[in-house]
Design a protein around this motif. Structure first.
Motif, mmCIF file in Angstrom:
data_model
loop_
_atom_site.group_PDB
_atom_site.id
_atom_site.type_symbol
_atom_site.label_atom_id
_atom_site.label_comp_id
_atom_site.label_asym_id
_atom_site.label_seq_id
_atom_site.Cartn_x
_atom_site.Cartn_y
_atom_site.Cartn_z
ATOM 1 N N VAL A 17 0.839 -1.178 0.000
ATOM 2 C CA VAL A 17 0.000 0.000 0.000
ATOM 3 C C VAL A 17 0.893 1.254 0.000
ATOM 4 C CG1 VAL A 17 -1.720 1.280 1.347
ATOM 5 C CG2 VAL A 17 -1.915 -1.189 1.145
ATOM 6 N N ARG A 18 1.918 1.264 0.874
ATOM 7 C CA ARG A 18 2.825 2.418 0.909
ATOM 8 C C ARG A 18 3.531 2.585 -0.422
ATOM 9 N NH1 ARG A 18 7.444 1.464 4.486
ATOM 10 N NH2 ARG A 18 8.652 1.190 2.614
ATOM 11 N N GLY A 19 3.927 1.490 -1.042
ATOM 12 C CA GLY A 19 4.600 1.530 -2.328
ATOM 13 C C GLY A 19 3.733 2.102 -3.438
ATOM 14 N N GLN A 20 2.433 2.138 -3.222
ATOM 15 C CA GLN A 20 1.491 2.711 -4.185
ATOM 16 C C GLN A 20 1.181 4.167 -3.858
ATOM 17 O OE1 GLN A 20 -1.895 0.103 -3.991
ATOM 18 N NE2 GLN A 20 -0.815 -1.589 -4.971
ATOM 19 N N GLY A 21 1.863 4.708 -2.845
ATOM 20 C CA GLY A 21 1.643 6.092 -2.464
ATOM 21 C C GLY A 21 0.416 6.316 -1.593
ATOM 22 N N ARG A 22 -0.163 5.248 -1.098
ATOM 23 C CA ARG A 22 -1.354 5.357 -0.247
ATOM 24 C C ARG A 22 -0.895 5.393 1.217
ATOM 25 N NH1 ARG A 22 -4.018 0.421 -3.034
ATOM 26 N NH2 ARG A 22 -5.171 0.245 -1.089
ATOM 27 N N TYR A 23 -0.254 6.499 1.580
ATOM 28 C CA TYR A 23 0.418 6.615 2.869
ATOM 29 C C TYR A 23 -0.541 6.612 4.054
ATOM 30 C CZ TYR A 23 4.381 7.728 -0.076
ATOM 31 O OH TYR A 23 5.369 7.676 -1.032
ATOM 32 N N GLY A 24 -1.716 7.195 3.892
ATOM 33 C CA GLY A 24 -2.688 7.198 4.981
ATOM 34 C C GLY A 24 -3.133 5.793 5.344
ATOM 35 N N GLU A 25 -3.436 5.000 4.337
ATOM 36 C CA GLU A 25 -3.816 3.600 4.572
ATOM 37 C C GLU A 25 -2.655 2.816 5.168
ATOM 38 O OE1 GLU A 25 -6.064 1.486 1.404
ATOM 39 O OE2 GLU A 25 -5.883 3.424 0.358
ATOM 40 N N ALA A 26 -1.468 3.057 4.642
ATOM 41 C CA ALA A 26 -0.287 2.372 5.154
ATOM 42 C C ALA A 26 -0.059 2.721 6.626
ATOM 43 C CB ALA A 26 0.941 2.736 4.325
ATOM 44 N N GLU A 27 -0.225 3.991 6.950
ATOM 45 C CA GLU A 27 -0.044 4.411 8.348
ATOM 46 C C GLU A 27 -0.980 3.644 9.266
ATOM 47 O OE1 GLU A 27 -0.489 8.255 11.309
ATOM 48 O OE2 GLU A 27 -0.772 8.563 9.158
ATOM 49 N N GLU A 28 -2.235 3.550 8.874
ATOM 50 C CA GLU A 28 -3.209 2.834 9.702
ATOM 51 C C GLU A 28 -2.793 1.375 9.912
ATOM 52 O OE1 GLU A 28 -7.811 1.424 9.298
ATOM 53 O OE2 GLU A 28 -7.319 3.444 8.582
ATOM 54 N N LEU A 29 -2.364 0.722 8.850
ATOM 55 C CA LEU A 29 -1.937 -0.674 8.949
ATOM 56 C C LEU A 29 -0.677 -0.817 9.803
ATOM 57 C CD1 LEU A 29 -2.596 -1.734 5.258
ATOM 58 C CD2 LEU A 29 -3.870 -2.478 7.284
ATOM 59 N N LEU B 190 8.160 6.125 7.825
ATOM 60 C CA LEU B 190 8.184 6.354 6.376
ATOM 61 C C LEU B 190 6.801 6.759 5.865
ATOM 62 C CD1 LEU B 190 10.402 3.391 5.117
ATOM 63 C CD2 LEU B 190 11.028 5.821 5.204
ATOM 64 N N ALA B 191 5.770 6.113 6.371
ATOM 65 C CA ALA B 191 4.408 6.434 5.939
ATOM 66 C C ALA B 191 4.011 7.832 6.392
ATOM 67 C CB ALA B 191 3.423 5.394 6.477
ATOM 68 N N VAL B 192 4.400 8.203 7.592
ATOM 69 C CA VAL B 192 4.098 9.533 8.115
ATOM 70 C C VAL B 192 4.855 10.592 7.307
ATOM 71 C CG1 VAL B 192 4.410 11.031 10.141
ATOM 72 C CG2 VAL B 192 3.474 8.724 10.427
ATOM 73 N N ARG B 193 6.122 10.315 7.028
ATOM 74 C CA ARG B 193 6.926 11.240 6.227
ATOM 75 C C ARG B 193 6.328 11.405 4.836
ATOM 76 N NH1 ARG B 193 12.900 9.806 4.250
ATOM 77 N NH2 ARG B 193 11.592 8.554 2.887
ATOM 78 N N GLY B 194 5.824 10.330 4.260
ATOM 79 C CA GLY B 194 5.209 10.374 2.939
ATOM 80 C C GLY B 194 3.985 11.275 2.872
ATOM 81 N N GLN B 195 3.406 11.569 4.035
ATOM 82 C CA GLN B 195 2.256 12.472 4.110
ATOM 83 C C GLN B 195 2.675 13.903 4.433
ATOM 84 O OE1 GLN B 195 -1.287 10.552 6.179
ATOM 85 N NE2 GLN B 195 0.377 9.146 6.704
ATOM 86 N N GLY B 196 3.994 14.130 4.464
ATOM 87 C CA GLY B 196 4.499 15.481 4.709
ATOM 88 C C GLY B 196 4.553 15.878 6.170
ATOM 89 N N ARG B 197 4.372 14.938 7.073
ATOM 90 C CA ARG B 197 4.413 15.225 8.518
ATOM 91 C C ARG B 197 5.829 14.933 9.023
ATOM 92 N NH1 ARG B 197 -0.277 11.433 9.214
ATOM 93 N NH2 ARG B 197 0.478 11.105 11.320
ATOM 94 N N TYR B 198 6.743 15.819 8.626
ATOM 95 C CA TYR B 198 8.167 15.579 8.826
ATOM 96 C C TYR B 198 8.583 15.578 10.292
ATOM 97 C CZ TYR B 198 8.041 16.406 3.845
ATOM 98 O OH TYR B 198 7.727 16.335 2.514
ATOM 99 N N GLY B 199 8.019 16.453 11.084
ATOM 100 C CA GLY B 199 8.366 16.496 12.508
ATOM 101 C C GLY B 199 7.984 15.212 13.222
ATOM 102 N N GLU B 200 6.784 14.737 12.950
ATOM 103 C CA GLU B 200 6.319 13.488 13.558
ATOM 104 C C GLU B 200 7.159 12.309 13.079
ATOM 105 O OE1 GLU B 200 2.253 10.785 13.867
ATOM 106 O OE2 GLU B 200 2.129 12.786 12.965
ATOM 107 N N ALA B 201 7.483 12.312 11.793
ATOM 108 C CA ALA B 201 8.326 11.240 11.244
ATOM 109 C C ALA B 201 9.699 11.250 11.907
ATOM 110 C CB ALA B 201 8.457 11.386 9.734
ATOM 111 N N GLU B 202 10.263 12.434 12.093
ATOM 112 C CA GLU B 202 11.583 12.527 12.731
ATOM 113 C C GLU B 202 11.544 11.961 14.140
ATOM 114 O OE1 GLU B 202 14.954 15.745 14.142
ATOM 115 O OE2 GLU B 202 13.428 16.405 12.717
ATOM 116 N N GLU B 203 10.496 12.281 14.890
ATOM 117 C CA GLU B 203 10.358 11.738 16.249
ATOM 118 C C GLU B 203 10.341 10.210 16.227
ATOM 119 O OE1 GLU B 203 7.145 13.274 18.614
ATOM 120 O OE2 GLU B 203 7.467 15.297 17.836
ATOM 121 N N LEU B 204 9.588 9.641 15.288
ATOM 122 C CA LEU B 204 9.520 8.175 15.182
ATOM 123 C C LEU B 204 10.869 7.587 14.793
ATOM 124 C CD1 LEU B 204 6.056 7.919 13.427
ATOM 125 C CD2 LEU B 204 6.620 6.985 15.681
ATOM 126 N N PHE B 205 11.550 8.210 13.828
ATOM 127 C CA PHE B 205 12.872 7.725 13.442
ATOM 128 C C PHE B 205 13.842 7.796 14.621
ATOM 129 C CE2 PHE B 205 11.799 8.840 8.855
ATOM 130 C CZ PHE B 205 11.787 7.514 8.418
#
Length: 82
Positions: free
Chosen positions: A1-13, A41-56
């Motif tokens: 799902v993430r590979g298809q650019g469906r980051y919101g769905e990927a995040e939920e999964l 990665l899924a969060v970053r793909g949605q442009g939520r860079y700060g949240e993604a950085e915290e997770l990384f």
């Protein structure tokens, strides 16, 4: 799902998987850390860079502790943070 650019769905999964892994395997199990990384990665793909950085960063600290500072997985996470 993430590979298809469906980051919101990927995040939920990834969040569903992560909660189950934390419950069954623990917070620092390598599989749990992989799910945190994938969630970031899924969060970053949605442009939520700060949240993604915290997770990384959360993932990185656990990887350093569990796998060591020079483990390839740890280095990959450092690389993505750079």
């Amino acid at each position: 799902v993430r590979g298809q650019g469906r980051y919101g769905e990927a995040e939920e999964l990834f969040r569903q998987c992560l909660e189950a892994e934390k419950s069954v395997l623990g917070e620092t199990h390598p599989s749990t850390l992989t799910s945190i990384y994938n969630l970031a990665l899924a969060v970053r793909g949605q442009g939520r860079y700060g949240e993604a950085e915290e997770l990384f960063r959360q993932c990185l600290e656990a990887e350093k502790s569990v796998l060591g500072e020079t483990h390839p997985t740890t280095l990959t996470t450092i690389n993505i943070l750079a």
